[in-house]
Design an enzyme around this catalytic site. Structure first.
Site, PDB file in Angstrom:
ATOM      1  CE  LYS A 183      -2.354  -0.990   3.829  1.00 50.87           C
ATOM      2  NZ  LYS A 183      -1.697  -1.943   4.235  1.00 50.87           N
TER       3      LYS A 183
ATOM      4  NE  ARG B 105      -4.557  -1.653   9.452  1.00 50.13           N
ATOM      5  CZ  ARG B 105      -3.593  -1.111   8.844  1.00 50.13           C
ATOM      6  NH1 ARG B 105      -3.589   0.285   8.594  1.00 50.13           N
ATOM      7  NH2 ARG B 105      -2.519  -1.756   8.752  1.00 50.13           N
TER       8      ARG B 105
ATOM      9  NE  ARG C 248       7.558  -2.046   5.974  1.00 52.42           N
ATOM     10  CZ  ARG C 248       6.278  -2.004   6.287  1.00 52.42           C
ATOM     11  NH1 ARG C 248       5.571  -1.669   4.882  1.00 52.42           N
ATOM     12  NH2 ARG C 248       5.637  -1.903   7.287  1.00 52.42           N
TER      13      ARG C 248
ATOM     14  NE  ARG D 291       6.055   0.083  10.128  1.00 55.68           N
ATOM     15  CZ  ARG D 291       4.746  -0.026   9.288  1.00 55.68           C
ATOM     16  NH1 ARG D 291       4.756   0.410   8.262  1.00 55.68           N
ATOM     17  NH2 ARG D 291       3.632  -0.666   9.917  1.00 55.68           N
TER      18      ARG D 291
ATOM     19  NE  ARG E  65       2.240  -4.714  10.977  1.00 53.98           N
ATOM     20  CZ  ARG E  65       3.276  -4.654  10.360  1.00 53.98           C
ATOM     21  NH1 ARG E  65       4.472  -5.042  10.915  1.00 53.98           N
ATOM     22  NH2 ARG E  65       3.255  -3.741   9.306  1.00 53.98           N
TER      23      ARG E  65
HETATM   24  P1  ADP Z   1       0.980  -1.803   7.777  1.00 56.99           P
HETATM   25  O1  ADP Z   1      -0.108  -1.715   6.724  1.00 56.99           O
HETATM   26  O2  ADP Z   1       2.195  -2.076   7.080  1.00 56.99           O
HETATM   27  O3  ADP Z   1       0.349  -2.685   8.953  1.00 56.99           O
HETATM   28  P2  ADP Z   1       0.455   0.931   8.877  1.00 56.99           P
HETATM   29  O4  ADP Z   1       1.680   1.904   8.917  1.00 56.99           O
HETATM   30  O5  ADP Z   1      -0.722   1.144   7.818  1.00 56.99           O
HETATM   31  O6  ADP Z   1       1.130  -0.489   8.409  1.00 56.99           O
HETATM   32  O7  ADP Z   1       0.049   0.737  10.231  1.00 56.99           O
HETATM   33  C1  ADP Z   1       0.940   0.331  11.368  1.00 56.99           C
HETATM   34  C2  ADP Z   1      -0.026   0.162  12.521  1.00 56.99           C
HETATM   35  O8  ADP Z   1      -0.848   1.199  12.930  1.00 56.99           O
HETATM   36  C3  ADP Z   1      -1.207  -1.077  12.543  1.00 56.99           C
HETATM   37  O9  ADP Z   1      -0.694  -2.487  12.899  1.00 56.99           O
HETATM   38  C4  ADP Z   1      -2.183  -0.383  13.445  1.00 56.99           C
HETATM   39  O10 ADP Z   1      -1.884  -0.891  14.754  1.00 56.99           O
HETATM   40  C5  ADP Z   1      -2.113   0.876  13.433  1.00 56.99           C
HETATM   41  N1  ADP Z   1      -3.166   1.569  12.490  1.00 56.99           N
HETATM   42  C6  ADP Z   1      -3.002   2.268  11.278  1.00 56.99           C
HETATM   43  N2  ADP Z   1      -4.191   2.356  10.675  1.00 56.99           N
HETATM   44  C7  ADP Z   1      -5.173   1.980  11.408  1.00 56.99           C
HETATM   45  C8  ADP Z   1      -6.554   1.827  11.473  1.00 56.99           C
HETATM   46  N3  ADP Z   1      -7.092   2.362  10.310  1.00 56.99           N
HETATM   47  N4  ADP Z   1      -7.399   1.501  12.404  1.00 56.99           N
HETATM   48  C9  ADP Z   1      -6.524   0.917  13.620  1.00 56.99           C
HETATM   49  N5  ADP Z   1      -5.215   0.949  13.790  1.00 56.99           N
HETATM   50  C10 ADP Z   1      -4.476   1.373  12.594  1.00 56.99           C
END
Ligand code: ADP
Ligand code: ZN
Length: 205
Positions: free
Chosen positions: A13, A88, A122, A151, A162
């Site tokens: 993404k 999400r 990554r 990260r 995740r």
């Molecule tokens: P990835 O898609 O690689 O997991 P992101 O950077 O989008 O990484 O998200 C990292 C973390 O941030 C998620 O695992 C979650 O804990 C939190 N997070 C991000 N966006 C949301 C969301 N829309 N709702 C709930 N938690 C979120």
């Protein structure tokens, strides 16, 4: 164009978002980036979010929804935006629908074992660029010179958590938006450039 990028963690993404925001000249809104910037600034929201993120869990809906709602009300989002990592969960999607319905949902589908390999190697930059150690071994970002980092949640155990959160809480969104006829499916098991070509091609038709 109002676009949602949907896909498992590591489906690509962020990589596609960096390309799409330039192509369509729309702001890129990443809730993950928003939380990480709050964490590095040591804000209360950051501290709270980190306690969930480090366990591979989703941050509670009400917190995420508040952040996105206020961001979408800013002037630069008027003609379009690219949401990456939001919604999400079904309640997040319902909150977004009540505020501004999107035009399309790009669903990037990638093999979960491939994802584990991608994420454990990554390297990320604050500017949003991401690299993989197998193809980029420099310590700094080629775009902005920023120092690359791994990260905290890119550890194998956390990655698997995740992925489970994705299967249980986020994957149902494909059906949710499918009913609205907005889903564009893209094969995420390809090179970033091929995925991008497929996305642009499908969005134009
Ligand atoms: P990835 O898609 O690689 O997991 P992101 O950077 O989008 O990484 O998200 C990292 C973390 O941030 C998620 O695992 C979650 O804990 C939190 N997070 C991000 N966006 C949301 C969301 N829309 N709702 C709930 N938690 C979120
Ligand atoms: Zn950078």
């Amino acid at each position: 164009m109002k676009i949602i990028l949907l896909g498992a963690p590591g489906a690509g993404k962020g990589t596609q978002a960096a390309k799409l925001k330039e192509y369509y000249n729309i702001p890129h809104i990443s809730t993950g980036d928003a939380f990480r910037s709050n964490i590095s600034q040591g804000t209360e929201i950051g501290l709270y979010a980190k306690s969930f993120m480090d366990k591979g869990l989703l941050v509670p809906d009400e917190v995420v929804i508040k952040i996105v709602e206020s961001r979408l009300k800013e002037a630069d989002c008027k003609d379009g935006f690219l949401l990456d990592g939001f919604p999400r969960t079904i309640p997040q999607a319902e909150a977004l629908d009540a505020l501004i319905p999107v035009d399309c949902v790009v669903n990037i589908d990638a093999d979960h074992e491939k994802i584990v390999k991608r994420l454990t190697g990554r390297r990320s930059c604050k500017c949003g660029e991401v690299y993989h150690i197998s193809t980029y071994s420099a310590a700094n970002c080629a775009k902005c010179g920023g120092e690359l980092y791994t990260r905290d949640d890119d550890k194998e155990e956390t990655i698997r958590k995740r992925l489970s959160a994705f299967v249980e809480q986020t994957a149902p969104l494909v059906e949710y938006y499918g009913k609205q006829g907005k889903v564009v499916n893209v094969n995420g098991n390809q090179s970033p450039d091929s995925v991008f070509a497929e996305v642009v091609n499908k969005l134009q038709s």
